[in-house]
Write an enzyme that holds these catalytic residues in place. Structure first.
Site, PDB file in Angstrom:
ATOM      1  N   CYS C 417       0.795  -1.223   0.000  1.00 21.71           N
ATOM      2  CA  CYS C 417       0.000   0.000   0.000  1.00 21.71           C
ATOM      3  C   CYS C 417       0.830   1.277   0.000  1.00 21.71           C
ATOM      4  CB  CYS C 417      -0.970  -0.013   1.161  1.00 21.71           C
ATOM      5  SG  CYS C 417      -0.179  -0.245   2.747  1.00 21.71           S
ATOM      6  N   HIS C 459      -2.585   0.742   6.907  1.00 17.86           N
ATOM      7  CA  HIS C 459      -2.800   0.916   5.484  1.00 17.86           C
ATOM      8  C   HIS C 459      -2.399   2.333   5.108  1.00 17.86           C
ATOM      9  CE1 HIS C 459      -4.297  -0.268   1.656  1.00 17.86           C
ATOM     10  NE2 HIS C 459      -5.347   0.571   1.624  1.00 17.86           N
ATOM     11  N   ASP C 476      -7.913   4.730  -3.410  1.00 18.89           N
ATOM     12  CA  ASP C 476      -7.024   3.696  -2.851  1.00 18.89           C
ATOM     13  C   ASP C 476      -6.424   2.898  -3.993  1.00 18.89           C
ATOM     14  OD1 ASP C 476      -5.677   1.832  -1.467  1.00 18.89           O
ATOM     15  OD2 ASP C 476      -7.381   1.109  -0.280  1.00 18.89           O
TER      16      ASP C 476
END
Lengths: 331, 335, 665
Positions: C417, C459, C476
């Site tokens: 991420c 994250h 995202d």
């Protein structure tokens, strides 16, 4: 000095030294054994270590409260409550204990008078580490302790150094315990009515026994010349010329005297002037030494002091009567 | 509930069926023992406790010291015991000029055999009454005491066995009477029990005055037991069971005696063994196969009184050893 | 005249030396106290402490010279201050205390020293709670108290035999166990401080896992394998779907080519807040301490605790660092748009990219811009770039050395991420679209009544300024590469290490976390505020401290009374044999009834006395006592018919217990 005073500080000692405390204690009445320690007669205060522990706990508590650290807070509370619960166990360790009478036997000046205290556990539980002390500086009473199992009896002994003849009062005693945690001391007073008879000091090298009584109208018993003597000893000033064993003296190259023969028929009557000492105390010491010697050798002996007259006799009882008279004479 | 106990009793009976013969003979023996005690009690009036203790000592194989004032019946007791038990009996009157040889015997040169022959003294007898033992000088006393502890005598380098059973009843006047030698402390424990008679109770004393002389009773007394029976009884006494709880109790008494403030030397382990032995005998006297705390208590004062060393306390009143023994009993819990 | 008179010799009363068994006990207590600290110490230091302990209890021990002792203490102070650059603070402070405790053993001679060491041990135990307050520490706390109290008992006894150890522990337990309810009562009722007395300093981050206030790609990876809890959430409204759960943490705006950091504007309080009335999602968060200021929330917090502030970037910050477990209520307005707060400075900051990195990336963006210049198109191209090219989501990505953007986008194409969020934000900025990186947690595990968010749920994602209507919008990029990560949670994509995620193990961990949750909720986060609402379940809205104190006293008295009663019971000799126990109880009853049964009375004597007291039931009494005597004193029966010993015993005990004296007429 300052430091030692500080390190010796304990709330107990501080309170005990207050004169008001003494008066208050007197008012509560003497506790002469034998008695059973009632719950009211048990006093309890934190020990010096208990105070240190309390300070540590307070620090821990404040820190924990400030940082809202709940685990540390819980620990502080655990320890505080455990300490609180320990007071009950400390108190119970003493309460209900039976204190028996105090026993002692006569001693000579310079010896230690032993006061013996019997303790009886009759409540059916264990009582570990019961300490006995007098709170007096001149009595070596550290570490006198005893653990009683359930329904057991035991004895504690407190030695008191003697320094003068006559009656020695048993000091006020404190039976105490700091079990289990050592944070609190529970104690109970014992006011023994017991006293110990202290005979005059025995001399290491007393003058020889006076010759059997003369001129008192009593039987004058001269030792027979050929009587076998009990032994020889070194010459002491004051020995009569007749007593010197010349043959032995020649052999050993120093003056040797004959010991008095142990005839059961000699009668001795000790008097103050016979000692030749101007000091009354010294004279009494000499007389006491003579009494012991005479008893050892099996003489019949008596004592004649102003206002005290003991006719010649022998035996342990008589010896005690004589020594007692000497101990208490003009005292 | 009742039936339960009965079944228990019967189960015991079954379990020991093999020894049933033994059991009945033992019962018989105990009955005879009871009769013997009764007979002695008829002769010595008013001292049933002392008599029981004397029998107890006998069964435990120990010797007895009877201490009391003259004339309360010490000698009568010894005589009565000897007659009743049917044993060989000798009496030694201890006096200040009695020599050890007068007690144990002496080797005499025999003209006919042309060698020394041993003439056994009065001690070679099953029951010896040592009367007024504290009037003899210490050397003579210890001759007797040594014979008591070793159960044999060595004269002229030859060891001579004493008869079995060998039972000494010594009598002693209280020490504060003139002309006596105190028995040495270290040898006092050769006596298992020290019994005090005291004056008889009023009832018994009156009967004593009423009845003819004790001597006639003695002469008319019949031997009830004999050597064999006595040996069996002694053996039985040894087999009386002492449970763990009871041993705990005896141990507690011993340690209490060592802890007492008025005692300088408490009871020794040997005294403990003696206490166990005496308690066994006492239990057997009561027809029991196991000791109860009460048995221990019954013999304790007589056993401990002369074994503890009291702290000399001349000041006010000298404590009585038996009183202190009683104190110890009272301070010790039965587990 | 009296030569001996007046001699009052001052005796030196010296206490005796402690026995070896006492030393062993004290050292065991000290070792137990420093045990958890040892795990945080440099290995050499802990080895040295253990060695000193071992030497002290060994038979070769001799008291060292005082000079040597002083030098050792100074050495310890020096080493600690050198290791931690000072002595002030949690870690050096507690470790210095450990060293002092162990070094005190070189001066352990009298019982006073022993008692002092035990007290110090308690203090060392307390310092451990600065590091951890998990439920396990409670077990540790009770055990340490028990051991410490037992040692104090042993010290006061002057030592123990081998055979007495067990009974010593029993004695200790008799103090420690009843202390637990009393301590709990005090814990809940003792007046708390609502405001600390002195300052609480934060900023110590050692050993606390969690997000940091900066990010360089490759940072979070150590968090993924950390299964420790980050926080727990209890929703009072219907909970949103898994892919909606973006727990917003630090917003990172500045980029220096390697590292993303927070803007100074994030600490400026925003004037435009979501309206309280619009809040449509409320929940409670129980945050494990991370020693930072930020609090986690879903977008966008409308109602939040009073001691926290909402920054210009809508990041929620507490005034004080979170150093204890913290529970707070939040309500979020999910429909709020952050579309008004973009001033020129913030805009500039959200566009700035350093020149020395990402040259190839810039060229790529220029290509895209040449085709379609719209914001939406560029964004779509970038996301499709990740999906269509062979990009992989892997946690064991190699570290990026010089140019984290280009190396990732064009060479390695492997990352997680952080890499994707970082690269995506860079691409947006290169295209002139304001963008920033947001770190936080995504998802969570539904553990029944609450949601558990673990450290491994950490994250990073991006936020892009679309237009004045939409404002900052969450994008995202990771979800384009590994959709599972967002839909099913971090566990779906993590494959290292495998065995840690066995279903049963995971299940067990979740159960354990439930305990932790309960513990945190009721014990660790208990404070003055919760205390005042303590009696709410009983209908009392608020209690003041005076009432609490009163309640505490009443409760303490009651509990103490119960404990004292219990002591009376347990203190008496407990005979193991039930028969003997029953017999002694019977004696007690007889005494109460007025039959004089002194302690020295044997069973037969007692029997006679009972019979004399009530001759009517002679048979019954004799029967009972004879059975007792038989049991206790007779030779064991060797009969075949004999019932099993134990049942016989119990029957007799029952009969002794049920024996009743008749009322005396």
């Amino acid at each position: 000095m300052q430091r030692s005073a500080l390190s010796r500080f304990s709330p107990f000692n501080w309170i005990v030294r207050q004169p008001r405390f003494e008066r208050w204690l007197q008012k509560r009445g003497p506790l002469a054994p034998p008695f059973r320690i009632a719950y009211r007669q048990v006093y309890i205060l934190p020990t010096r270590f208990g105070i240190i522990f309390a300070i540590l706990l307070t620090a821990m508590l404040l820190g924990a409260l400030n940082y809202n650290n709940n685990a540390a807070l819980l620990l502080a509370f655990m320890l505080a409550t455990a300490a609180q619960l320990s007071t009950f166990r400390t108190w119970r360790n003493l309460s209900g204990l039976d204190v028996g009478t105090i026993h002692t036997k006569p001693v000579f000046v310079g010896d230690q008078a032993l006061f013996r205290l019997n303790l009886y556990e009759r409540q059916g539980f264990e009582r570990p580490i019961l300490e006995l002390d007098s709170g007096r500086q001149d009595i070596n009473d550290t570490g006198i302790n005893l653990s009683l199992a359930a329904e057991q009896s035991g004895m504690l002994e407190i030695p008191v150094q003697t320094s003068r003849r006559g009656w020695l009062e048993c000091p006020r005693l404190r039976l105490s315990t700091i079990y289990p945690l050592g944070l609190f001391r529970a104690w109970s007073w014992i006011h023994p009515q017991q006293r110990c008879l202290v005979y005059p000091q025995l001399l290491d090298n007393p003058p020889p026994l006076p010759s059997p009584s003369t001129g008192d109208g009593k039987r004058n018993l001269q030792p027979e010349p050929d009587a076998d003597f009990a032994g020889l000893r070194e010459y002491r000033p004051g020995d009569h010329l007749k007593e010197i064993a010349w043959k032995a003296t020649a052999r050993m190259n120093k003056l040797i005297s004959r010991e008095e023969p142990p005839t059961a028929y000699s009668e001795l009557l000790f008097k103050l002037p016979q000692t030749g000492s101007q000091d009354i105390e010294q004279a009494l010491r000499i007389l006491a030494s003579w009494v012991v010697l005479a008893e050892q050798r099996g003489f019949r002996y008596g004592l004649s002091l102003p206002a005290v007259e003991l006719t010649p006799d022998t035996g342990a009882g008589h010896r005690h009567q004589c020594l007692r008279a000497l101990a208490l004479w003009q005292n | 509930m009742h039936t339960e106990t009965q079944s228990k009793v019967s189960s015991i009976a079954i379990s020991t069926a093999a020894d049933s013969q033994d059991l009945t003979s033992q019962q018989q023996l105990l009955n005879e023992l009871g009769k013997a005690i009764a007979q002695v009690n008829r002769i010595v009036l008013g001292h049933p406790d002392a008599v029981r203790l004397a029998f107890c000592s006998l069964l435990a194989g120990g010797h007895v010291l009877v201490e009391d004032l003259p004339g309360v019946g010490k000698t009568t007791l010894a005589n009565a015991l000897a007659c009743t038990l049917g044993l060989e009996f000798r009496r030694i009157q201890f006096t200040s000029d009695l020599l050890p040889a007068d007690v144990v015997g002496i080797s005499v040169y025999s003209q006919t055999n042309e060698r020394f022959a041993f003439q056994p003294g009065p001690i070679f007898s099953q029951i010896v009454l040592a009367d007024e033992i504290n009037r003899a000088p210490p050397r003579t006393q210890s001759a007797l005491l040594e014979a008591m502890s070793e159960e044999h005598i060595t004269v002229d380098g030859k060891q001579r066995e004493l008869p079995r059973p060998f039972f000494v009843i010594a009598t002693q006047n209280p020490v504060d009477l003139a002309g006596t030698w105190l028995l040495p402390d270290s040898q006092l424990d050769r006596f298992l029990l020290k019994i005090k008679l005291g004056y008889p109770p009023a009832q018994a004393e009156r009967m004593l005055l009423e009845q003819p002389d004790r001597q006639t009773f003695l002469t008319s007394a019949e031997p009830i037991l004999n050597t064999d029976k006595l040996q069996t009884l002694i053996q039985r006494a040894n087999q009386v069971h002492a449970s763990g709880a009871l041993l705990d109790y005896i141990q507690a008494l011993l340690s209490a005696s060592r802890q007492h403030a008025q005692i300088s030397v408490g009871l020794s382990p040997r005294a403990g063994l003696a206490l166990l032995r005496a308690s066994r005998a006492y239990a057997l006297l009561h027809h029991r196969q196991h000791i109860l705390p009460e048995d221990v208590q019954a013999v304790f004062v007589a056993l401990a009184g002369h074994r503890v060393k009291i702290i000399e306390q001349h000041s006010e009143q000298t404590p009585d050893p038996s009183q202190i023994a009683q104190d110890i009993l009272h301070a010790t819990a039965v587990p | 005249m009296f030569t001996g008179f007046g001699i009052m010799a001052k005796l030196t009363k010296r206490r005796p030396l402690v026995q070896r068994s006492v030393v062993l006990w004290v050292m065991a207590t000290a070792l137990f106290a420093i045990l958890p600290h040892l795990t945080r110490m440099p290995i050499l230091l802990s080895a040295a402490l253990i060695a000193i302990t071992g030497w002290r209890v060994s038979r070769f021990y001799r008291n060292p010279h005082w000079l040597l002792r002083t030098i050792t203490v100074l050495c310890a102070v020096f080493i600690i201050s050198w290791l931690y650059e000072g002595l002030w603070g949690r870690l050096p402070g507690s470790q210095l205390l450990c060293c002092m405790l162990v070094l005190k053993c070189l001066e352990l001679n009298r019982s006073r020293d022993a008692m002092l060491m035990v007290s110090l041990s308690f203090f060392v135990v307390a310092t451990w709670f600065l590091f951890s307050q998990s439920p396990l520490t409670f077990v540790y706390l009770v055990t340490a108290t028990w051991l410490g109290l037992t040692t104090m008992i042993v010290i006061n006894r002057g030592g123990t035999e081998q055979s007495e150890i067990r009974s010593m522990f029993v004695q200790g337990a008799r103090l420690a166990i009843p202390a637990v309810p009393l301590a709990l009562a005090m814990f809940f009722l003792f007046p708390r401080l609502s405001v600390p007395l002195w300052g609480i300093q934060g900023g110590e981050l050692e050993g606390v896992s969690g997000l940091s206030n900066s990010m360089s790609p490759g940072d979070i990876s150590n968090l993924f394998i950390d299964d420790g809890p980050a926080f727990r959430v209890t929703f009072s409204d219907p909970q949103p779907s898994q892919s909606e759960l973006y727990w917003r943490g630090p917003v990172l705006t500045r980029f220096d080519g390697k590292r993303w950091t927070q803007s100074i504007y994030s600490s400026v309080v925003t004037q435009i807040k979501p309206e309280r009335e619009n809040a449509d999602l409320s929940y409670e968060i129980e945050l494990e301490p991370h020693r930072r200021q930020w609090l986690f929330a879903l977008d966008y917090p409308a109602i939040y605790p009073g001691d926290s502030r909402l920054g210009l970037d809508y990041q929620l910050r507490s005034i004080r660092p979170v150093s204890n477990v913290r529970r707070y209520q939040i309500s979020s307005d999910t429909s709020f748009r952050d579309n008004r707060a973009l001033n020129s400075t913030l805009l500039n900051e959200s566009l700035r990219i350093p020149d020395h990195v990402g040259r190839r990336a810039r060229r790529l963006v220029a290509e895209w811009q040449a085709q379609d210049d719209s914001t939406n198109a560029i964004m779509q191209r970038a996301l499709h770039h990740f999906r269509d090219n062979p990009f992989f989501y892997r946690l064991d990505a190699l570290p990026l050395l010089d140019d984290p953007i280009d190396e990732f986008l064009f060479d390695s194409k492997v990352g997680y991420c952080e890499h994707y969020a970082s690269a995506f934000t860079f691409l947006m900025r290169a295209a002139g679209i304001p963008a920033r990186v947001v770190t936080g947690y995504q998802g969570g595990f539904d553990n029944g009544e609450y949601f558990l968010v673990r450290q491994s749920d950490a994250h990073a994602w991006a936020e892009v300024w679309l237009d004045d209507e939409h404002g900052w919008t969450r994008v995202d990029p990771t979800s384009w590469v590994a959709p599972n990560r967002v839909q099913q949670g971090s566990r779906a994509v993590v494959d290292v290490p495998n065995w840690l995620h066995a279903p049963w193990l995971v299940d067990m961990r979740n159960q354990v976390d439930k305990i932790r949750h309960w513990w945190n909720k009721n014990i660790v986060s208990f404070n003055a505020n919760r205390q005042s609402r303590l009696l709410q379940p009983w209908g009392i809205e608020r209690v003041d401290q005076r009432q609490l104190l009163l309640l505490l006293i009443v409760l303490s008295v009651i509990i103490s009374a119960i404990v004292f009663w219990w002591y009376r019971r347990v203190d008496h000799i407990q005979h193991v044999d039930p028969v003997v126990r029953a017999y002694h109880k019977l004696l007690h009853r007889l005494r109460h009834a007025g039959i004089d049964t002194p302690i020295h009375a044997g069973p037969q004597t007692v029997m006679q006395k009972v019979i004399a007291y009530c001759p009517d039931i002679r048979q019954q009494v004799e029967n009972l006592f004879n059975r007792y005597i038989h049991h206790r004193y007779a030779a064991p029966n060797i009969s075949v018919e004999e019932q099993p010993q134990q049942s016989n015993r119990l029957a007799l005990a029952r009969r002794l217990n049920s024996f009743k004296l008749p009322k005396r007429r």
